[in-house]
Design an enzyme around this catalytic site. Structure first.
Site, PDB file in Angstrom:
ATOM      1  N   SER A 141       0.868  -1.199   0.000  1.00 10.38           N
ATOM      2  CA  SER A 141       0.000   0.000   0.000  1.00 10.38           C
ATOM      3  C   SER A 141       0.892   1.233   0.000  1.00 10.38           C
ATOM      4  CB  SER A 141      -0.866  -0.011   1.259  1.00 10.38           C
ATOM      5  OG  SER A 141      -1.480   1.250   1.459  1.00 10.38           O
ATOM      6  N   TYR A 154      -3.103  -0.949  10.033  1.00 16.61           N
ATOM      7  CA  TYR A 154      -2.964  -1.179   8.582  1.00 16.61           C
ATOM      8  C   TYR A 154      -1.601  -0.685   8.096  1.00 16.61           C
ATOM      9  CZ  TYR A 154      -4.410  -1.134   3.625  1.00 16.61           C
ATOM     10  OH  TYR A 154      -4.514  -1.345   2.266  1.00 16.61           O
TER      11      TYR A 154
HETATM   12  N1  LIG Z   1      -8.423  -0.435  -2.383  1.00 20.28           N
HETATM   13  C1  LIG Z   1      -7.320   0.271  -2.140  1.00 20.28           C
HETATM   14  O1  LIG Z   1      -7.299   1.502  -2.298  1.00 20.28           O
HETATM   15  C2  LIG Z   1      -6.071  -0.407  -1.698  1.00 20.28           C
HETATM   16  C3  LIG Z   1      -4.918   0.378  -1.599  1.00 20.28           C
HETATM   17  C4  LIG Z   1      -3.743  -0.219  -1.188  1.00 20.28           C
HETATM   18  C5  LIG Z   1      -3.717  -1.557  -0.901  1.00 20.28           C
HETATM   19  N2  LIG Z   1      -4.843  -2.308  -1.003  1.00 20.28           N
HETATM   20  C6  LIG Z   1      -4.753  -3.724  -0.678  1.00 20.28           C
HETATM   21  O2  LIG Z   1      -5.221  -4.486  -1.761  1.00 20.28           O
HETATM   22  C7  LIG Z   1      -5.748  -5.728  -1.269  1.00 20.28           C
HETATM   23  C8  LIG Z   1      -7.157  -5.916  -1.809  1.00 20.28           C
HETATM   24  O3  LIG Z   1      -7.945  -4.825  -1.395  1.00 20.28           O
HETATM   25  P1  LIG Z   1      -9.346  -4.447  -2.063  1.00 20.28           P
HETATM   26  O4  LIG Z   1      -9.408  -2.987  -2.103  1.00 20.28           O
HETATM   27  O5  LIG Z   1      -9.571  -5.243  -3.285  1.00 20.28           O
HETATM   28  O6  LIG Z   1     -10.321  -4.935  -0.895  1.00 20.28           O
HETATM   29  P2  LIG Z   1     -11.797  -5.568  -0.936  1.00 20.28           P
HETATM   30  O7  LIG Z   1     -12.549  -5.076  -2.109  1.00 20.28           O
HETATM   31  O8  LIG Z   1     -12.339  -5.332   0.426  1.00 20.28           O
HETATM   32  O9  LIG Z   1     -11.515  -7.135  -1.157  1.00 20.28           O
HETATM   33  C9  LIG Z   1     -10.783  -7.833  -0.191  1.00 20.28           C
HETATM   34  C10 LIG Z   1     -10.724  -9.282  -0.568  1.00 20.28           C
HETATM   35  O10 LIG Z   1      -9.938  -9.942   0.443  1.00 20.28           O
HETATM   36  C11 LIG Z   1     -10.674 -11.064   0.915  1.00 20.28           C
HETATM   37  N3  LIG Z   1     -10.363 -11.343   2.313  1.00 20.28           N
HETATM   38  C12 LIG Z   1     -10.549 -10.541   3.383  1.00 20.28           C
HETATM   39  N4  LIG Z   1     -10.180 -11.180   4.498  1.00 20.28           N
HETATM   40  C13 LIG Z   1      -9.772 -12.414   4.116  1.00 20.28           C
HETATM   41  C14 LIG Z   1      -9.292 -13.540   4.811  1.00 20.28           C
HETATM   42  N5  LIG Z   1      -9.157 -13.525   6.144  1.00 20.28           N
HETATM   43  N6  LIG Z   1      -8.961 -14.646   4.099  1.00 20.28           N
HETATM   44  C15 LIG Z   1      -9.093 -14.675   2.761  1.00 20.28           C
HETATM   45  N7  LIG Z   1      -9.549 -13.634   2.039  1.00 20.28           N
HETATM   46  C16 LIG Z   1      -9.889 -12.520   2.722  1.00 20.28           C
HETATM   47  C17 LIG Z   1     -12.139 -10.710   0.727  1.00 20.28           C
HETATM   48  O11 LIG Z   1     -12.873 -11.903   0.705  1.00 20.28           O
HETATM   49  P3  LIG Z   1     -14.499 -11.892   0.633  1.00 20.28           P
HETATM   50  O12 LIG Z   1     -14.836 -11.286  -0.678  1.00 20.28           O
HETATM   51  O13 LIG Z   1     -14.918 -13.288   0.696  1.00 20.28           O
HETATM   52  O14 LIG Z   1     -14.960 -11.044   1.764  1.00 20.28           O
HETATM   53  C18 LIG Z   1     -12.091  -9.948  -0.594  1.00 20.28           C
HETATM   54  O15 LIG Z   1     -12.180 -10.816  -1.690  1.00 20.28           O
HETATM   55  C19 LIG Z   1      -5.693  -5.634   0.257  1.00 20.28           C
HETATM   56  O16 LIG Z   1      -4.525  -6.256   0.725  1.00 20.28           O
HETATM   57  C20 LIG Z   1      -5.605  -4.144   0.499  1.00 20.28           C
HETATM   58  O17 LIG Z   1      -5.008  -3.831   1.732  1.00 20.28           O
HETATM   59  C21 LIG Z   1      -6.029  -1.764  -1.390  1.00 20.28           C
END
Ligand SMILES: NC(=O)c1ccc[n+]([C@@H]2O[C@H](COP(=O)([O-])OP(=O)(O)OC[C@H]3O[C@@H](n4cnc5c(N)ncnc54)[C@H](OP(=O)(O)O)[C@@H]3O)[C@@H](O)[C@H]2O)c1
Length: 250
Positions: A141, A154
């Site tokens: 991130s 985080y």
């Molecule tokens: N969005 C951003 O701006 C951003 C920025 C920097 C980094 N990131 C990172 O990118 C990654 C994905 O984020 P996102 O924005 O796509 O989030 P998201 O839309 O909330 O999706 C998160 C995914 O992770 C899965 N998940 C959560 N807890 C889990 C667990 N304990 N075991 C297995 N799977 C789990 C969820 O499963 P379910 O669908 O079944 O709930 C979902 O598919 C994360 O690591 C996040 O920190 C995101």
């Protein structure tokens, strides 16, 4: 371009039912790979798999449950072999001021965002090391680097993931593995739903980001294909920011 081709590769993407993980899974399928989807929700995961079509496998487990993860991965690898590509993508965000933050919330965020990458990473790496090749991509991130109030666990977990990425490189590069991180800026996903819905935050982040917009999950897919492909074979131990310029400009 053959150097970006993933034909014949098997890729495991954790947290790939929606958001960034799903976008990466779809991009890997388009580049020719077979993809293993993961989520704790087995039923919902099957629904996603059927939407994505052929060449999709599923492996449901909670990445923060070490025993469940090891059991699920062992039986997956017995049947399908070790993946060529692992994306440690699963992540959560729990916001709150540090003085009021329950230690359970701290542990939950660190377990899901950081410890899981060690647990899943080492299990997969054992097979990759034996084979002499593999690509691991840890989804970090901009909070590896920049922080905001109320996101301490985080930011600590994602900073740790940068260190883990370099440590995996230090130990595994000599065995033919490439381990890198991708650090997204602010992307419009469910993780940020409350921020996307807040006009004041959206106004601020679009002015603060040189690209002038929220990112999308698709913005991560090109770099994710590159880091999974032979095109990046001499890239190792790096955390690459995909943030519309956010970390380059004050
Ligand atoms: N969005 C951003 O701006 C951003 C920025 C920097 C980094 N990131 C990172 O990118 C990654 C994905 O984020 P996102 O924005 O796509 O989030 P998201 O839309 O909330 O999706 C998160 C995914 O992770 C899965 N998940 C959560 N807890 C889990 C667990 N304990 N075991 C297995 N799977 C789990 C969820 O499963 P379910 O669908 O079944 O709930 C979902 O598919 C994360 O690591 C996040 O920190 C995101």
């Amino acid at each position: 371009m053959p150097t970006f081709d993933l034909a014949g590769r098997l890729a495991l993407v954790t947290g790939s039912r929606r958001g960034i993980g799903r976008a990466i899974a779809e991009a890997y399928l388009a580049a020719g790979a077979r993809v293993i989807l993961n989520s704790p929700d087995a039923t919902a995961l099957e629904a996603t798999a059927s939407e994505l079509g052929d060449n999709v496998l599923t492996c449901a487990f909670d990445v923060s449950d070490t025993e469940a993860a090891d059991a699920a991965l062992t039986s997956l690898f017995d049947e399908h072999g070790y993946p060529d590509v692992l994306v440690n993508n699963a992540g959560i965000q729990l916001r709150g001021p540090l003085t009021e933050l329950p230690v359970e919330d701290w542990r939950r965020v660190v377990d899901v965002n950081l410890t899981s990458a060690f647990v899943v990473g080492r299990t997969v790496a054992r097979g990759m090391i034996a084979r002499g090749s593999g690509k691991i991509i840890n989804i970090c991130s901009v909070q590896n680097h920049l922080v905001r109030p109320t996101t301490a666990p985080y930011a600590a977990a994602k900073s740790g993931l940068g260190g883990l990425t370099r440590s995996m490189c230090a130990e595994w590069a000599r065995h033919g593995l490439q381990v890198n991180g991708l650090a997204p800026g602010y992307l419009d996903t469910e993780l940020n739903a409350s921020l996307v819905a807040d006009p004041e935050f959206t106004d601020w982040i679009t002015r603060r980001t040189p690209a002038g917009r929220w990112g999308t999950p698709e913005d991560i897919t090109g770099p994710a294909v590159w880091l999974a492909s032979p095109a990046s074979d001499f890239v190792n131990g790096q955390v690459i920011y995909v943030d519309g310029g956010l970390t380059a400009v004050i």
